[in-house]
Write a protein that holds these residues in place. Structure first.
Motif, PDB file in Angstrom:
ATOM      1  N   GLU A  23       0.822  -1.217   0.000  1.00 53.10           N
ATOM      2  CA  GLU A  23       0.000   0.000   0.000  1.00 53.10           C
ATOM      3  C   GLU A  23       0.854   1.264   0.000  1.00 53.10           C
ATOM      4  O   GLU A  23       0.366   2.348  -0.262  1.00 53.10           O
ATOM      5  N   ARG A  24       2.103   1.099   0.300  1.00 46.02           N
ATOM      6  CA  ARG A  24       2.999   2.272   0.249  1.00 46.02           C
ATOM      7  C   ARG A  24       3.270   2.701  -1.189  1.00 46.02           C
ATOM      8  O   ARG A  24       3.684   3.817  -1.432  1.00 46.02           O
ATOM      9  N   ILE A  25       3.079   1.783  -2.092  1.00 43.87           N
ATOM     10  CA  ILE A  25       3.317   2.134  -3.501  1.00 43.87           C
ATOM     11  C   ILE A  25       2.084   2.875  -4.007  1.00 43.87           C
ATOM     12  O   ILE A  25       0.973   2.363  -3.924  1.00 43.87           O
ATOM     13  N   ASP A  26       2.300   4.061  -4.493  1.00 43.88           N
ATOM     14  CA  ASP A  26       1.176   4.830  -5.030  1.00 43.88           C
ATOM     15  C   ASP A  26       1.070   4.514  -6.520  1.00 43.88           C
ATOM     16  O   ASP A  26       1.703   5.158  -7.348  1.00 43.88           O
ATOM     17  N   PHE A  27       0.280   3.500  -6.825  1.00 46.06           N
ATOM     18  CA  PHE A  27       0.167   3.060  -8.225  1.00 46.06           C
ATOM     19  C   PHE A  27      -0.415   4.152  -9.119  1.00 46.06           C
ATOM     20  O   PHE A  27      -0.159   4.196 -10.309  1.00 46.06           O
ATOM     21  N   GLY A  28      -1.191   5.033  -8.504  1.00 43.82           N
ATOM     22  CA  GLY A  28      -1.777   6.152  -9.259  1.00 43.82           C
ATOM     23  C   GLY A  28      -0.708   7.076  -9.825  1.00 43.82           C
ATOM     24  O   GLY A  28      -0.946   7.805 -10.787  1.00 43.82           O
ATOM     25  N   LYS A  29       0.457   7.049  -9.219  1.00 44.87           N
ATOM     26  CA  LYS A  29       1.545   7.897  -9.736  1.00 44.87           C
ATOM     27  C   LYS A  29       2.325   7.180 -10.839  1.00 44.87           C
ATOM     28  O   LYS A  29       3.235   7.747 -11.432  1.00 44.87           O
ATOM     29  N   ILE A  30       1.993   5.918 -11.059  1.00 46.62           N
ATOM     30  CA  ILE A  30       2.732   5.134 -12.056  1.00 46.62           C
ATOM     31  C   ILE A  30       1.926   4.950 -13.342  1.00 46.62           C
ATOM     32  O   ILE A  30       2.424   5.134 -14.441  1.00 46.62           O
ATOM     33  N   HIS A  31       0.646   4.570 -13.182  1.00 47.19           N
ATOM     34  CA  HIS A  31      -0.221   4.364 -14.346  1.00 47.19           C
ATOM     35  C   HIS A  31      -1.589   4.985 -14.097  1.00 47.19           C
ATOM     36  O   HIS A  31      -2.020   5.064 -12.951  1.00 47.19           O
ATOM     37  N   THR A  32      -2.254   5.349 -15.171  1.00 46.49           N
ATOM     38  CA  THR A  32      -3.645   5.810 -15.060  1.00 46.49           C
ATOM     39  C   THR A  32      -4.504   4.979 -15.984  1.00 46.49           C
ATOM     40  O   THR A  32      -4.126   4.739 -17.136  1.00 46.49           O
ATOM     41  N   ARG A  33      -5.630   4.515 -15.527  1.00 45.78           N
ATOM     42  CA  ARG A  33      -6.580   3.828 -16.415  1.00 45.78           C
ATOM     43  C   ARG A  33      -7.412   4.933 -17.081  1.00 45.78           C
ATOM     44  O   ARG A  33      -8.462   5.339 -16.570  1.00 45.78           O
ATOM     45  N   TRP A  34      -6.929   5.394 -18.211  1.00 47.60           N
ATOM     46  CA  TRP A  34      -7.537   6.554 -18.861  1.00 47.60           C
ATOM     47  C   TRP A  34      -8.966   6.282 -19.309  1.00 47.60           C
ATOM     48  O   TRP A  34      -9.769   7.203 -19.447  1.00 47.60           O
ATOM     49  N   ASN A  35      -9.291   5.020 -19.515  1.00 47.22           N
ATOM     50  CA  ASN A  35     -10.681   4.705 -19.894  1.00 47.22           C
ATOM     51  C   ASN A  35     -11.645   5.049 -18.761  1.00 47.22           C
ATOM     52  O   ASN A  35     -12.754   5.515 -18.991  1.00 47.22           O
ATOM     53  N   VAL A  36     -11.179   4.841 -17.517  1.00 51.46           N
ATOM     54  CA  VAL A  36     -12.032   5.156 -16.369  1.00 51.46           C
ATOM     55  C   VAL A  36     -12.211   6.678 -16.283  1.00 51.46           C
ATOM     56  O   VAL A  36     -13.321   7.176 -16.072  1.00 51.46           O
ATOM     57  N   VAL A  37     -11.126   7.395 -16.484  1.00 56.52           N
ATOM     58  CA  VAL A  37     -11.185   8.858 -16.453  1.00 56.52           C
ATOM     59  C   VAL A  37     -12.133   9.368 -17.536  1.00 56.52           C
ATOM     60  O   VAL A  37     -12.992  10.219 -17.297  1.00 56.52           O
ATOM     61  N   GLU A  38     -11.976   8.806 -18.709  1.00 61.03           N
ATOM     62  CA  GLU A  38     -12.782   9.247 -19.860  1.00 61.03           C
ATOM     63  C   GLU A  38     -14.262   8.970 -19.627  1.00 61.03           C
ATOM     64  O   GLU A  38     -15.122   9.776 -19.966  1.00 61.03           O
ATOM     65  N   GLU A  39     -14.541   7.826 -18.998  1.00 56.78           N
ATOM     66  CA  GLU A  39     -15.933   7.456 -18.784  1.00 56.78           C
ATOM     67  C   GLU A  39     -16.636   8.434 -17.844  1.00 56.78           C
ATOM     68  O   GLU A  39     -17.826   8.717 -17.998  1.00 56.78           O
ATOM     69  N   GLU A  40     -15.897   8.952 -16.894  1.00 58.75           N
ATOM     70  CA  GLU A  40     -16.485   9.906 -15.947  1.00 58.75           C
ATOM     71  C   GLU A  40     -17.139  11.078 -16.675  1.00 58.75           C
ATOM     72  O   GLU A  40     -18.172  11.573 -16.265  1.00 58.75           O
ATOM     73  N   LYS A  41     -16.514  11.457 -17.793  1.00 61.31           N
ATOM     74  CA  LYS A  41     -17.031  12.613 -18.542  1.00 61.31           C
ATOM     75  C   LYS A  41     -18.386  12.310 -19.158  1.00 61.31           C
ATOM     76  O   LYS A  41     -19.142  13.193 -19.494  1.00 61.31           O
ATOM     77  N   LYS A  42     -18.629  11.021 -19.378  1.00 63.13           N
ATOM     78  CA  LYS A  42     -19.852  10.639 -20.096  1.00 63.13           C
ATOM     79  C   LYS A  42     -20.950  10.140 -19.164  1.00 63.13           C
ATOM     80  O   LYS A  42     -22.003   9.723 -19.631  1.00 63.13           O
ATOM     81  N   LEU A  43     -20.669  10.164 -17.861  1.00 63.37           N
ATOM     82  CA  LEU A  43     -21.675   9.684 -16.918  1.00 63.37           C
ATOM     83  C   LEU A  43     -22.932  10.534 -17.034  1.00 63.37           C
ATOM     84  O   LEU A  43     -22.876  11.753 -17.153  1.00 63.37           O
ATOM     85  N   GLY A  44     -24.059   9.897 -17.013  1.00 65.61           N
ATOM     86  CA  GLY A  44     -25.314  10.650 -17.071  1.00 65.61           C
ATOM     87  C   GLY A  44     -25.865  10.760 -18.476  1.00 65.61           C
ATOM     88  O   GLY A  44     -27.035  11.095 -18.669  1.00 65.61           O
ATOM     89  N   LEU A  45     -25.014  10.475 -19.477  1.00 63.58           N
ATOM     90  CA  LEU A  45     -25.512  10.541 -20.847  1.00 63.58           C
ATOM     91  C   LEU A  45     -26.400   9.344 -21.134  1.00 63.58           C
ATOM     92  O   LEU A  45     -26.083   8.218 -20.744  1.00 63.58           O
ATOM     93  N   LYS A  46     -27.527   9.585 -21.797  1.00 63.67           N
ATOM     94  CA  LYS A  46     -28.373   8.460 -22.180  1.00 63.67           C
ATOM     95  C   LYS A  46     -28.182   8.210 -23.668  1.00 63.67           C
ATOM     96  O   LYS A  46     -28.521   9.072 -24.478  1.00 63.67           O
ATOM     97  N   PRO A  47     -27.664   7.049 -24.042  1.00 67.31           N
ATOM     98  CA  PRO A  47     -27.377   6.794 -25.456  1.00 67.31           C
ATOM     99  C   PRO A  47     -28.586   7.045 -26.353  1.00 67.31           C
ATOM    100  O   PRO A  47     -28.448   7.640 -27.425  1.00 67.31           O
ATOM    101  N   GLU A  48     -29.765   6.627 -25.904  1.00 63.26           N
ATOM    102  CA  GLU A  48     -30.970   6.797 -26.738  1.00 63.26           C
ATOM    103  C   GLU A  48     -31.205   8.278 -27.059  1.00 63.26           C
ATOM    104  O   GLU A  48     -31.609   8.628 -28.167  1.00 63.26           O
ATOM    105  N   ASP A  49     -30.931   9.141 -26.059  1.00 58.88           N
ATOM    106  CA  ASP A  49     -31.162  10.577 -26.284  1.00 58.88           C
ATOM    107  C   ASP A  49     -30.199  11.134 -27.328  1.00 58.88           C
ATOM    108  O   ASP A  49     -30.547  12.045 -28.081  1.00 58.88           O
TER     109      ASP A  49
END
Lengths: 280, 467
Positions: A23-49
């Protein structure tokens, strides 16, 4: 050094179980799951709309298009079976099956939908097309033909099959020659079917060598249509070494290339402007 | 010949698994020992396009890059090298191509071993060129006959070992993966793939051991690698990486069949499932990961598989020139230096430190790395051996165990997942958990579902009666 090493081992091994040290290793400083970050931007969007404007509002087109959109092949089949009793086949394609599919493709291209959603919608659309073809006793009007093949000696056809789905979903007739197809068979098919374009895929460097041979023979016969080549071993440098060659990087580019070819845009221009004509 | 099913783990603890050491090392011709306390570098070169037109030019090309590789080993002071040829179509189809290229490389290996003491082993990986759609299909077709002839040709030419990437179940897998159909993935890889291997592998072992050639191993390149390749990077939207990870676990249960039939290792590199199989069987494995194979595969596992590999491979590189030399030389330097680091760690008694650093560099980066980290690979191995006698059940429980591992890490906030990845995982677990525990019933269900729907799928290819 050794002490530091062992301290690390202790920490890591304990961490595998897991531990405070890991737990001392801050993995967030090594890699980022950019897909997760990107998805946050699209939260709440309804595809049908997002594709509301593409979808029909009148029945029975609305229900059919929605069933395609949801990838429900059984429902599409049953609705189209009913609708064909009153509505011409072409109208059902243009106003129901195609809009439902286009909506899914758009969401995929916009980075909202995923490949399985496209494939299931395409299967659903095909179920509707099959009903219509059976009912009309012949083939429905298509945008044009595309000849597809996998290079001689190569049995890897997943890429071709995915591109084929995108083409059919977009209204093209596909002449699928299969895999391990000899050079002359491809040339003969192009002569016979007169497609707007031909595609070839190859996984290996030694099988993709069939492509320049095909291109040469097509040119000799005056068949100067775009030859879209893709697959594991194929790169842009390679396809630019022979006439007609255009790089195919992703399956969803295929209908865009076909549209361009049908508009008689030359292979040279498509090659030059492929980033713009069929972006990945 | 019967298969020796694994119902218990050969390694008693995951902590015992480390690069360069296997419980059952392999000894090959010309001074190469694998898994015997050091990592051996591997180089694979795809012949340059056009050289295959004539046998003479093809053989000359193989001689040329093989000599370049061996000379570079001398220049850089390497002690061992594995040179692998993954057959192009012509090599497997035409046994003269197979024999002559293998023979030329074996002659060079012998020369450098005799003159310099350089340990050199030649591996030929025969192409699975069989076609489901041709008359006779996977078992009786003309391409199947040529495939087995190529094994004989290479073994008779004296290669150190042979490998293959069998493609049984690929037609189902290709269809299923594009549709996110996890039941189809399980059936394609876990059932059809295992069944096909159980038919192919005893024959390979019988053919090549006559010549003293080691039957090495098989990977699910055509299945789990296809899934991984399609899944792509983090920003791709083709296959959920959670599903790709489960496919890899299923592949662990499948590729194990080679060892059960008598393969000795080092297992074929393309299969990232090898950490699971090493944990179960103790046989040495070849591995690849982006830091040493970016010329062919780039994925979200940079270093992780190096933690348990006994042979470090570059996967494959097209022969051409780079600033540093030919690609044969450049990538020999890359894998050779990676192996040197591992071997220094072994000599210094620091192998577990290095193993854990390599592991942690990728473990929480992506679900696939997570499940292949050696401690988790061991857990999947245990799930496989618990149901070891039944290829279907062990594949199913390997997938479920992989799913559990990912969920645990997600819940512990060690790995982030997108909603799609998480939904796909939960849905897959729900589907797997609802499947019958009766393998025959599952098979019948799948035949009913996929026969006639999936192009090319014919139960007869797997020794099952038609619908």
């Amino acid at each position: 050094m050794r002490e530091v090493g062992w301290a690390m081992v202790e920490g890591i091994l304990a961490g595998m179980k897991p531990s405070v040290k890991e737990e001392r290793i801050d993995f967030g400083k090594i890699h980022t799951r950019w897909n997760v970050v990107e998805e946050e931007k699209k939260l709440g969007l309804k595809p049908e709309d997002l594709v509301k404007d593409l979808m029909p509002t009148a029945e029975p087109f609305k229900s059919i298009a929605e069933a395609v959109f949801k990838g429900d092949a059984t429902k599409v089949e049953s609705l189209v079976n009913e609708a064909i009793k009153k509505i011409p086949a072409k109208e059902l394609v243009d106003k129901a099956l195609a809009p439902g599919m286009q909506a899914v493709t758009k969401l995929y291209e916009d980075g909202i939908y995923y490949l399985p959603q496209v494939m299931l919608a395409a299967d659903a659309m095909q179920a509707g097309i099959n009903v219509l073809e059976k009912a009309t006793g012949g083939k429905l009007e298509k945008k044009g033909k595309v000849v597809m093949h996998v290079a001689e000696g190569d049995i890897h056809d997943l890429g071709k099959n995915l591109a084929k789905v995108f083409l059919i979903a977009d209204g093209w007739e596909v002449v699928d020659l299969g895999r391990d197809v000899p050079v002359d068979e491809v040339v003969k098919a192009v002569e016979e079917h007169k497609p707007v374009m031909v595609t070839g895929t190859a996984l290996m460097t030694t099988t993709m060598t069939a492509f320049p041979k095909i291109a040469q023979k097509l040119v000799e016969k005056g068949l100067n249509i775009p030859f879209v080549c893709g697959g594991g071993a194929v790169n842009e440098d390679f396809v630019q070494q022979f006439p007609l060659g255009i790089i195919g990087k992703k399956a969803h580019q295929a209908p865009k290339y076909a549209e361009a070819a049908a508009k008689k845009i030359s292979w040279e221009e498509i090659r030059r402007r492929w980033h713009e004509i069929a972006p990945v | 010949m019967g298969l020796r099913r694994y119902t218990r783990m050969e390694y008693k603890s995951p902590d015992d698994i480390v690069f360069g050491k296997a419980l059952y090392p392999v000894y090959e011709r010309f001074g190469v020992q694998i898994g015997a306390g050091f990592v051996v570098p591997e180089i694979k070169v795809a012949p340059h396009a056009g050289t295959e037109k004539e046998l003479k030019t093809f053989v000359e090309h193989h001689k040329q890059f093989t000599k370049e590789i061996l000379d570079l080993c001398l220049q850089l002071g390497f002690k061992h090298i594995m040179i692998e040829q993954e057959h192009v179509f012509q090599q497997t189809w035409n046994k003269d191509y197979a024999y002559e290229t293998a023979h030329a490389q074996v002659e060079l290996a012998e020369k450098y071993y005799t003159e310099y003491g350089l340990g050199v082993t030649i591996r030929h990986t025969i192409g699975d060129i069989r076609k489901v759609e041709e008359p006779g299909g996977l078992r009786e077709g003309e391409h199947a006959r040529h495939m087995f002839e190529a094994f004989e040709a290479c073994a008779s030419a004296g290669v150190g070992d042979v490998a293959i990437e069998t493609t049984g179940g690929k037609e189902i897998l290709d269809w299923a993966v594009a549709r996110g159909d996890v039941k189809g993935i399980l059936f394609g890889i876990g059932v059809c793939g295992s069944e096909d291997m159980a038919w192919v592998w005893p024959q390979i072992v019988k053919i090549v051991t006559k010549y003293g050639t080691v039957p090495a191993g098989d990977t699910n390149c055509s299945g789990a690698n296809t899934v991984m390749f399609l899944a792509g990077g983090l920003m791709d939207r083709e296959v959920a990486h959670t599903v790709a990870a489960m496919a890899r676990a299923i592949a662990g249960a499948r590729s194990l069949v080679a060892v059960e039939a008598g393969a000795l290792g080092p297992l074929k590199d393309c299969g990232y499932e090898n950490p699971i199989i090493k944990a179960i069987t103790g046989v040495p494995v070849c591995i690849e990961c982006t830091s040493i194979c970016a010329c062919a595969h780039i994925d979200v596992m940079g270093n992780l598989n190096r933690a348990v590999g006994d042979v470090y491979s570059n996967e494959s590189v097209d022969y051409h020139q780079e600033f540093g030399g030919s690609t044969a030389e450049v990538w020999t330097a890359v894998t050779g230096n990676a192996a040197a680091l591992a071997n220094v760690a072994l000599q210094a008694g620091q192998e577990k430190t290095l193993r854990d650093l390599l592991t942690l560099s990728d473990k929480y980066r992506d679900p696939q790395g997570l499940i292949l980290a050696y401690d988790n690979a061991y857990r999947i191995g245990k799930a496989i051996t618990e149901y070891g006698k039944d290829p279907y059940l062990r594949a199913k429980y390997a997938a479920i165990e992989a799913g559990k591992i990912i969920l645990e890490a997600y819940e512990a906030k060690k790995i982030a997942l997108t909603r799609w990845e998480l939904d796909s995982l939960n849905k897959a677990l729900e589907i797997f958990n609802a499947l019958p525990d009766d393998g025959e019933k599952f098979k019948e269900e799948c035949i009913k579902e996929y026969y006639g729907k999936v192009p090319g799928f014919d139960p007869k290819n797997y020794g099952w009666a038609g619908k």
